[in-house]
Design an enzyme around this catalytic site. Sequence first.
Site, PDB file in Angstrom:
ATOM      1  N   SER A  78       1.857   3.955  -3.306  1.00  0.00           N
ATOM      2  CA  SER A  78       1.788   2.826  -2.781  1.00  0.00           C
ATOM      3  C   SER A  78       0.038   3.034  -4.163  1.00  0.00           C
ATOM      4  O   SER A  78      -1.290   2.052  -3.509  1.00  0.00           O
ATOM      5  CB  SER A  78       0.388   2.695  -1.110  1.00  0.00           C
ATOM      6  OG  SER A  78       1.652   1.884  -0.069  1.00  0.00           O
ATOM      7  N   LYS A  81      -1.077  -0.486  -5.569  1.00  0.00           N
ATOM      8  CA  LYS A  81      -1.827  -1.503  -4.419  1.00  0.00           C
ATOM      9  C   LYS A  81      -3.125  -1.487  -5.169  1.00  0.00           C
ATOM     10  O   LYS A  81      -3.711  -2.813  -5.341  1.00  0.00           O
ATOM     11  CB  LYS A  81      -2.043  -1.246  -3.346  1.00  0.00           C
ATOM     12  CG  LYS A  81      -1.021  -1.367  -2.705  1.00  0.00           C
ATOM     13  CD  LYS A  81      -0.837  -0.779  -0.942  1.00  0.00           C
ATOM     14  CE  LYS A  81      -0.250  -1.107   0.137  1.00  0.00           C
ATOM     15  NZ  LYS A  81       1.254   0.461  -0.350  1.00  0.00           N
ATOM     16  N   SER A 138      -3.520   0.994   4.044  1.00  0.00           N
ATOM     17  CA  SER A 138      -2.276   0.989   2.586  1.00  0.00           C
ATOM     18  C   SER A 138      -1.631   0.060   3.390  1.00  0.00           C
ATOM     19  O   SER A 138      -0.182  -0.012   3.087  1.00  0.00           O
ATOM     20  CB  SER A 138      -1.935   1.866   2.113  1.00  0.00           C
ATOM     21  OG  SER A 138      -1.374   1.602   1.460  1.00  0.00           O
TER      22      SER A 138
END
Length: 502
Positions: A78, A81, A138
Site C-alpha cells: 500500500s 497509494k 488504506s
Amino acid sequence: MQAESDLVSRSTLPVSSSQSGKILAKMFFGFSVATASITVVAVDASAAGPKYAGIVIDANTGNVLYSENADTLHYPASLTKMMTVYLTFEALEAGRITLDTPVVFSRNAAMQAPTKLGIGTGHSVTVREAILGIVTKSANDAAMALGETLGGSEEGFARMMNDKARALGMTRTTYRNPNGLPNTAQMTTARDQARLGIALREHFPQYYGFFSETSFRLGSRVIFGHNRLIGSVRGVDGIKTGYTRAAGYNLATSVKVEGRSIVGVVLGGASTPARDNQMRKLIAAYLPQASTRHIASDVIAHAPAATPDVQAASARFADVSHGKIKNDETAEAAEVRQPSSAAAFAAVAPKSANPLLAVKPAQQRSVSEDVAATDPSDDRDEDEIDTVTTASTSKADTKIVKLQRAEKAEKTEKVAKASKTERDPAGWVVQIGVSSSKDGASDLLDAARSKGGKALRSAKSYTVAFDGGYRARFGGFEDQGEALNACKALKRAGVKCWASME
C-alpha cells in the site's frame, strides 16, 4: 564507521560517452555521494526477515543518514497509494479537480479486495473522502476509483504513475495499479519511496495534512486508520503503512521536530509491532543527526504535472450501474477465483535472482480473514490478499494463469467427487467464509466455534468444495430463525457470516 551520505540531485546534467560509469550511476539514481560518520541502528531479528530494507533521509538536505538494502527491489504493497495521492494532489493544485469533485466507483473499483470503503458500483464519494479513505484505512477501492477518475482506466493511471516516478527520480520503481494489490511487475525500493515521501511534503504543503488524519466520518460510519506511530511518537505526521504477504510489513514515516525533518522507510518487516519498533529506533537514532537548516532549493524537483483524463473517466463510468454484484457470496467467490500472482510469476521466471521473489509464498489466507480487516476494530494492517492479480497483468501471465486454473479446477472436481461419500447437512446453514484450502476452511470453523458458544453447540461443521476453494459452513439448524440467531451471535463475536438455505 563510515557510510554513505547522499544528497538528492536537483538537476540533470549531460554526460559524455567518455565519462565513467560512476558519474552515470550518480545521475541515474539521482544522488551525489559524500562520506559522513553516522550511528548504526542494528536491525532486531524479530523486526525483519531476509527481505528487510530501510533508509532514513534528512528531508532538509537530502543526506542519507542510514541505509540498508535501500536499492533492493521490493513489493510496495500500500505504499503504492502514496503515488496515487501525489497525483491527486497535483490535479487539485492544477485546478482540474476539487476536493468536492465526485469520484464514481466503477465495477472494477467496487470489486477491489479489502481493505475497502465498500462503496457500491455506480455510487460515489468526494475526492476529499477518497483521499481520507486512502490515508487512514488504506482503502483499495477508493484508490482504484481515484486512479480511474484521473487516468481514465487502471492502465492509463499506471502510465501516469510511472511517468511521475521517472520525473521524481524514482529510477527503480514500476507501478501497475493505484492501490498496491499484488502484481508481480509492481516493484520499488526503500530509497525511491523515501524520495516520494519527501516530494509529497515539499510539493504539496497545503494538502499534506491529510496524512496526519487518523480517522474520518463517512456517512454514519467512522473510519479508523492503521498508522500507530501518529500520536505516539513525537513529531510523526504520516505517511503510509502497507502489507501483503509477499511484501511483508512496510512503513514510510515523516517526522518534524524543532526544525529537524526526516523521512524513513522500512520494507519487509516481520510484523506490525516489529516494523513499528524498528521505525521508532531509527527515528530516535537519526533525528538528532538531521540538519536544522533547509537548503535553498527543493530537495526533489517539482516536475510538470500530466493532465488527468477526467473526461475519459466520466465517459467510461456512464454505464457502470449495469455491473452490480448480486450478493456477498458471489463477491467472495469472484475474489477467491483470482489467480495467485506469486504463482504466475514463478511460472514465468522461476530462476529470478531477486531474493524477495525467490521466497516461497506463504499459505494463502482465506477470503473471510481478509474481509475481517474491513472492521474498524481490527488492528491488523491492510491488503491481506495475495490471491489477486490486477487488470494490468501481462498476456503471458494470463495464459499461464488459465492453465493453472484448469489444473486447479480438475483437482477440485476430484476432491468434490471424493467428498460426496460424506453427507452434508440439509436445510438452513450458516456460512462463515471461503478458503483456498480445506485445512484453511477447517481452521475457520474451529475458530468460529470457539467464539459461537451456545449458538453452535448442536451445529455440524463441514466444508464444501467449489472451483475456487472451500466454503466453511455450519449446518443442522432446524429453521431460518435458528440459523439467523447463530449468525447474529457469531457477528457479535466478530465473525463474518450469513445464513442461507442449503
